[in-house]
Motif scaffolding. Structure first.
Motif, PDB file in Angstrom:
ATOM      1  N   ASP A   9      12.732   1.547  11.920  1.00 13.07           N
ATOM      2  CA  ASP A   9      12.415   0.138  11.774  1.00 13.07           C
ATOM      3  C   ASP A   9      13.497  -0.682  12.458  1.00 13.07           C
ATOM      4  N   ASP A  10      13.513  -1.996  12.244  1.00 12.37           N
ATOM      5  CA  ASP A  10      14.462  -2.839  12.973  1.00 12.37           C
ATOM      6  C   ASP A  10      15.900  -2.634  12.533  1.00 12.37           C
ATOM      7  N   LEU A  11      16.128  -1.998  11.379  1.00  8.81           N
ATOM      8  CA  LEU A  11      17.478  -1.655  10.937  1.00  8.81           C
ATOM      9  C   LEU A  11      17.791  -0.183  11.178  1.00  8.81           C
ATOM     10  N   GLN A  12      16.976   0.451  12.012  1.00 10.47           N
ATOM     11  CA  GLN A  12      17.173   1.847  12.408  1.00 10.47           C
ATOM     12  C   GLN A  12      17.111   2.811  11.234  1.00 10.47           C
ATOM     13  N   SER A  21      20.627   4.100   7.823  1.00 13.42           N
ATOM     14  CA  SER A  21      20.378   3.760   9.221  1.00 13.42           C
ATOM     15  C   SER A  21      20.926   4.814  10.168  1.00 13.42           C
ATOM     16  N   MET A  52      20.075  -2.186  16.812  1.00 16.63           N
ATOM     17  CA  MET A  52      19.791  -3.256  15.847  1.00 16.63           C
ATOM     18  C   MET A  52      19.894  -4.638  16.468  1.00 16.63           C
ATOM     19  N   ARG A  53      20.189  -4.699  17.765  1.00 14.12           N
ATOM     20  CA  ARG A  53      20.389  -5.996  18.417  1.00 14.12           C
ATOM     21  C   ARG A  53      19.162  -6.876  18.232  1.00 14.12           C
ATOM     22  N   ARG A  54      19.411  -8.144  17.898  1.00 12.32           N
ATOM     23  CA  ARG A  54      18.335  -9.088  17.634  1.00 12.32           C
ATOM     24  C   ARG A  54      18.232 -10.101  18.765  1.00 12.32           C
ATOM     25  N   SER A 101      22.116 -14.461  14.499  1.00 13.34           N
ATOM     26  CA  SER A 101      21.505 -13.254  15.069  1.00 13.34           C
ATOM     27  C   SER A 101      22.532 -12.195  15.468  1.00 13.34           C
TER      28      SER A 101
END
Length: 474
Positions: free
Chosen positions: A263-266, A289, A362-364, A442
């Motif tokens: 997911d977006d948080l690995q 993560s 995790m880069r936003r 971010s």
């Protein structure tokens, strides 16, 4: 340990015979402040203090006996031995042997990185099947292993030992205290390279674990690491293998991850597959993560299957497992949206690579990546080169680097070679000030170094938003 008479404790510890039927236990401690009614205190010598100076304090808190090398005026039974550390080991060895004869299953884990995270996962997997004792923190040496073993009670079904090594024979010694039936080897990397001299030396030492296994035990090996898989020839135990790359080519029990995705948080979800001695296909969704956590979960799952646990129970336990040890990929989202990743417990080239790769993913959108990096200790003559490679890796992944420690200039040189942005700072307070300046919602900040640099102070200050908090303890 279960409660015993002082006479029985003395015999197990190899102490001079003492005639006392007074109950002792269940706690065995080396810190007088942790003594409880009935406890056995072990008076270890220290670099700055001598445990014998604290026998009276232990007695005041309820300790009834002390494993020690000389008599004192303290009002408790003195179990006299030639060496208190060996007395601790002998006591643990005896307690484990008695429990194993009654069905206790001992499992041990070693590897250059991931030991603590894996034993936390395995402990939670086994606890789903029965009473389990596993180490607190990183109790993986000649003191921590016996202390953990002495926490077993009458009903303990599983004992997990984390085993570290700083030289040849260390793991063999630990296996003599807690003889494992299932041994897990995660990887052979560069941790403690300065002490072993070569990766081959590290592999030789780690392989002592599989050499200690009985013929009806299980050697659980990482099939993705050739040095680990090569240990199969060093054991008489049954072979179980696990892999991130698909079904292993060898092993009586083969375990792998299919369809893995983060997911977006690995945090990864995957299908746990098994073939050979056990056939299984069950879904898992991890709470931690990083793709390396999938490897850790596979290791824990393979050990659980080798211990006879159902695959569905293992998958459920892995999916619910949480971090039990601090400062390992610990995510701290701030109220303003900034994400702080505290991975400051320890570091070596392999764990640095895993952490930076995970956090980079995790880069936003619109956000920066910032890495506060300190020394990786015990790398020997390759240390400067490894730190330059670290800086180059961080910059190549898009991190702005804040470097501190003895090898900060080497980290900076590597980052600049990769056209990265880097600042060298003098101490932890400066690291907080630089990394914490102008953070935007971010942004993602990761903090990592060997434990000797105590960068948890930096991570905590950044997580709280208190940029000057570290100044009081730097």
């Amino acid at each position: 340990m279960r409660e015993r008479t002082i006479r029985e404790v003395a015999a197990l510890a190899g102490a001079a015979p003492i005639d006392s039927d007074r109950p002792a236990g269940p706690d065995v401690v080396i810190d007088s402040r942790l003594a409880t009614p009935g406890a056995v205190f072990v008076a270890l010598p220290g670099e700055h203090v001598d445990g014998h100076d604290y026998l009276a304090a232990a007695a005041e808190r309820g300790a009834v006996a002390a494993v020690c090398t000389r008599a004192t005026d303290a009002p408790l039974a003195h179990l006299l031995v030639d060496d208190a550390e060996r007395g601790l080991s002998d006591l643990a060895r005896g307690v484990v042997a008695q429990a194993a004869a009654s069905g206790l299953v001992c499992l041990a884990i070693t590897g250059s990185s991931g030991k603590t995270s894996t034993k936390d996962l395995l402990g939670q997997v086994l606890a789903a099947a029965g009473p389990t004792v596993s180490p607190e923190g990183s109790f993986n040496n000649e003191i921590g292993v016996p202390l953990t073993a002495l926490r077993i009670g009458e009903d303990t079904r599983y004992l997990v030992s984390e085993m570290g090594a700083r030289g040849d024979g260390h793991i063999a010694w630990l296996c003599g205290i807690v003889p494992p039936r299932i041994g897990v080897v995660l990887n052979v990397g560069h941790a403690h390279l300065g002490e072993f001299g070569s990766v081959a030396g590290i592999a030789r030492a780690k392989g002592e674990l599989v050499e200690a296994l009985p013929a009806d035990g299980w050697a659980v090996l990482n099939a993705d690491d050739p040095l680990v898989l090569g240990m199969a020839s060093r054991t008489v135990a049954r072979l179980a293998t696990f892999s991130l790359a698909g079904e292993p080519a060898t092993g009586e029990l083969r375990v792998w991850a299919a369809d893995s995705a983060p997911d977006d948080l690995q945090r990864y979800a995957f299908t746990l597959r098994a073939a050979g001695a056990v056939e299984a296909s069950v879904p898992v969704r991890l709470q931690g993560s990083g793709r390396h956590q999938v490897a850790n979960a596979l290791a824990a799952a393979t050990a659980g299957l080798a211990a006879g646990l159902p695959a569905a129970l293992i998958a459920e336990a892995l999916s619910g497992a949480t971090a039990r040890s601090r400062w390992r990929m610990q995510l701290s989202p701030r109220q303003d949206g900034v994400l702080i990743v505290n991975d400051s417990y320890n570091a070596n080239p392999d764990s640095m690579r895993a952490a930076l790769t995970t956090v980079a993913a995790m880069r936003r959108p619109g956000g920066r990546l910032i890495a506060v990096l300190g020394d990786m200790l015990e790398l020997g003559p390759d240390a400067a080169d490894e730190h330059r490679r670290l800086g180059e890796l961080a910059a190549g992944l898009g991190f702005e680097v804040v470097a501190l420690g003895e090898f900060a200039d080497d980290i900076a040189a590597g980052a600049r070679a990769a056209s990265g942005t880097v600042q060298v700072v003098a101490d932890r307070a400066a690291a907080v000030a630089v990394a914490g300046a102008d953070l935007q919602p971010s942004d993602v900040v990761v903090v990592k170094a060997s434990r000797g640099l105590a960068l948890d102070v930096v991570a905590d200050a950044l997580a709280s938003g208190a940029q000057h908090e570290a100044g009081r303890t730097a």
